[in-house]
Write a protein that holds these residues in place. Structure first.
Motif, PDB file in Angstrom:
ATOM      1  N   SER A  31     -67.267   3.125  14.417  1.00 35.25           N
ATOM      2  CA  SER A  31     -67.987   2.573  13.267  1.00 35.25           C
ATOM      3  C   SER A  31     -67.775   3.441  12.034  1.00 35.25           C
ATOM      4  CB  SER A  31     -69.481   2.461  13.588  1.00 35.25           C
ATOM      5  OG  SER A  31     -70.188   1.981  12.466  1.00 35.25           O
ATOM      6  N   GLY A  50     -65.690   2.717   8.580  1.00 34.47           N
ATOM      7  CA  GLY A  50     -66.325   2.939   7.284  1.00 34.47           C
ATOM      8  C   GLY A  50     -65.434   3.734   6.353  1.00 34.47           C
ATOM      9  N   GLY A  85     -67.911  -1.734  15.096  1.00 34.66           N
ATOM     10  CA  GLY A  85     -68.450  -1.223  13.844  1.00 34.66           C
ATOM     11  C   GLY A  85     -69.533  -2.102  13.247  1.00 34.66           C
ATOM     12  N   VAL A  86     -69.237  -3.388  13.135  1.00 36.37           N
ATOM     13  CA  VAL A  86     -70.213  -4.322  12.580  1.00 36.37           C
ATOM     14  C   VAL A  86     -71.413  -4.454  13.501  1.00 36.37           C
ATOM     15  CG1 VAL A  86     -70.615  -6.703  11.832  1.00 36.37           C
ATOM     16  CG2 VAL A  86     -68.433  -5.588  11.327  1.00 36.37           C
ATOM     17  N   THR A 115     -72.667  -2.267  15.502  1.00 35.11           N
ATOM     18  CA  THR A 115     -73.534  -1.087  15.422  1.00 35.11           C
ATOM     19  C   THR A 115     -74.502  -1.208  14.264  1.00 35.11           C
ATOM     20  OG1 THR A 115     -71.850   0.329  16.413  1.00 35.11           O
ATOM     21  CG2 THR A 115     -73.571   1.424  15.163  1.00 35.11           C
ATOM     22  N   ARG A 116     -74.010  -1.685  13.130  1.00 34.04           N
ATOM     23  CA  ARG A 116     -74.874  -1.835  11.955  1.00 34.04           C
ATOM     24  C   ARG A 116     -75.870  -2.974  12.134  1.00 34.04           C
ATOM     25  NH1 ARG A 116     -75.719   2.193   8.990  1.00 34.04           N
ATOM     26  NH2 ARG A 116     -76.602   0.728   7.510  1.00 34.04           N
ATOM     27  N   ALA A 139     -69.148  -6.834   7.617  1.00 33.09           N
ATOM     28  CA  ALA A 139     -70.148  -5.764   7.501  1.00 33.09           C
ATOM     29  C   ALA A 139     -70.933  -5.872   6.198  1.00 33.09           C
ATOM     30  CB  ALA A 139     -69.475  -4.398   7.580  1.00 33.09           C
ATOM     31  N   GLU A 172     -74.926  -5.926   5.993  1.00 35.93           N
ATOM     32  CA  GLU A 172     -75.714  -5.030   5.148  1.00 35.93           C
ATOM     33  C   GLU A 172     -76.659  -5.811   4.235  1.00 35.93           C
ATOM     34  OE1 GLU A 172     -76.045  -1.957   5.467  1.00 35.93           O
ATOM     35  OE2 GLU A 172     -74.442  -1.661   6.922  1.00 35.93           O
ATOM     36  N   MET A 223     -71.549   2.482   6.806  1.00 38.20           N
ATOM     37  CA  MET A 223     -71.045   2.528   8.175  1.00 38.20           C
ATOM     38  C   MET A 223     -70.733   3.952   8.609  1.00 38.20           C
ATOM     39  SD  MET A 223     -68.577  -0.834   8.414  1.00 38.20           S
ATOM     40  CE  MET A 223     -68.483  -0.692  10.184  1.00 38.20           C
ATOM     41  N   GLU A 250     -73.125   6.317  10.695  1.00 40.34           N
ATOM     42  CA  GLU A 250     -73.222   6.293  12.149  1.00 40.34           C
ATOM     43  C   GLU A 250     -72.727   7.598  12.764  1.00 40.34           C
ATOM     44  OE1 GLU A 250     -74.624   4.047  14.125  1.00 40.34           O
ATOM     45  OE2 GLU A 250     -75.206   2.906  12.345  1.00 40.34           O
TER      46      GLU A 250
END
Length: 430
Positions: free
Chosen positions: A134, A138, A260-261, A263-264, A307, A311, A356, A359
């Protein structure tokens, strides 16, 4: 709207609409840019622009309805460059055959996605390395944003250096970045949309961006590239490594993006190998790649720009549905959307990249062993330095496994890690 389970995801239709529009704005560049890239391979640009818009609409809509996740899909940027410059121009493969290669790799994606193979791989990744992925993505998208804005530029002496801050367009990007950071810091709903709108207006007033000459344009026909793929020519032993390369690259790009996405957005976070939303998202990605080859474009994949919508608060497939609906406008109003200055859009990628990257702070490096620390470091540093999510993930897992083997810590190496390491080695060898 109970179909999307908005209450269970603590979101509303208004929030999902705002998130869908934000995702649309941050990734709409793919329509004209993909047209230019595939045109270099000999495909007619007008047809490619229309085909790109169509596959983005269909793939993103299908993803939202099928998986109920805020993941938008379109033609992968790295893979379209490999298609044009690596296969067609580099290996002198006809673009029809190259589309056949994409189709065959898509069929393999579908087969693997209908099993639990890719879900199993993703849920086998240690949480620390997932967080590193992640953070790496970012840093990667922030690097892309800074580069496109002109805040950093190429240098023969140091590879990269500060850009020309006397350039008005660079200063416009700085303004957009300040606005995006400020609005988000104050938790203003629609922060990214507002920053893009204000920056665009400033650009038009100062003459830094051309106002659109027209608002409505008629979509070009896709008949010159529709169903023009040559599968028989692609189905040869000599091209098998190329098919595998597309398979590996799309697999890592998709897994990296979803990690990655996710996780957010707090999606796909439970180590549950029967995670239906993840499985269905992977299935949508695989089917979209196959459909894209039929329409006449290179590999379709999950977009990291999703992402930005996350957000903005997007949590369900309704975000993707709205994104798809907004992309319909690119079929008819492309001149208007192209009038938005690039430096009004790319600051959003930088802000999302920063968010990101946070993380990485959740990894306890003091308690982590060398394998985790070294793997996380290479994942984060190599993604922007090599301009590839694939290279970062591959290098990180190779080093992680090598150190674990050297220290004889075999209990930390599950079959999933070993499979990823094997695929990582293939990615470099091929």
């Amino acid at each position: 709207m109970n179909f999307f389970k908005l209450k269970e995801h603590n979101t509303t239709v208004k929030t999902e609409l705002s998130a869908g529009f934000t995702t649309f704005l941050t990734m709409m560049y793919i329509v004209p840019v993909n047209g230019f890239i595939l045109a270099d391979a000999g495909l007619p640009m007008d047809a490619v622009v229309t085909a790109t818009a169509i596959i983005t609409i269909l793939a993103t809509l299908f993803s939202g309805l099928w998986s109920n996740t805020p993941i938008a899909m379109s033609v992968g940027m790295g893979l379209n460059a490999y298609f044009s410059y690596g296969l067609v121009l580099g290996m002198k493969i006809p673009w029809e055959t190259a589309l056949g290669i994409v189709f065959l790799s898509g069929i393999l994606f579908v087969i693997l996605s209908l099993t639990n193979f890719r879900v199993w791989i993703m849920t086998s990744i240690p949480m620390s390395l997932r967080r590193a992925i992640s953070a790496g993505i970012g840093s990667f998208i922030a690097f892309i944003g800074l580069k496109q804005m002109g805040m950093i530029s190429a240098s023969e002496a140091t590879l990269v250096t500060l850009g020309d801050f006397s350039n008005s367009n660079v200063l416009l990007g700085v303004l957009g970045l300040i606005l995006a950071f400020s609005f988000y810091a104050y938790r203003i709903k629609g922060a990214f949309i507002l920053s893009i709108a204000i920056t665009s207006i400033v650009a038009w007033i100062l003459g830094l961006g051309a106002l659109p000459q027209s608002v409505i344009s008629t979509p070009a026909s896709i008949s010159p590239i529709f169903m023009e793929l040559d599968i028989l020519s692609a189905f040869t032993l000599s091209l098998l490594p190329v098919i595998i390369t597309f398979l590996i690259t799309d697999m890592f790009d998709t897994l990296g993006t979803l990690t990655g996405v996710g996780t957010r957005a707090k999606l796909f976070q439970e180590n549950n190998k029967n995670d239906k939303s993840l499985q269905k998202t992977l299935e949508a990605d695989a089917i979209a790649t196959t459909a894209g080859a039929l329409v006449g474009v290179s590999t379709t994949t999950a977009f990291i720009e999703s992402a930005s919508g996350v957000e903005e608060g997007g949590r369900t497939g309704l975000t993707a549905v709205f994104t798809a609906m907004f992309f319909v406008t690119t079929l008819f109003m492309l001149p208007l959307f192209k009038a938005i200055p690039a430096n009004a859009i790319y600051p959003v990628l930088v802000v999302v990249g920063v968010l990101m990257f946070t993380e990485l702070g959740k990894i306890n490096f003091e308690d982590s062993d060398l394998a985790t620390s070294a793997g996380a470091f290479l994942i984060v540093i190599l993604m922007p330095l090599t301009f590839s999510i694939t290279n970062g993930i591959a290098a990180g897992f190779l080093v992680y496994t090598i150190i674990k083997l050297a220290k004889k810590e075999f209990s930390d190496l599950n079959i999933g890690i070993l499979v990823i390491t094997f695929i990582s080695a293939l990615a470099f060898i091929l």
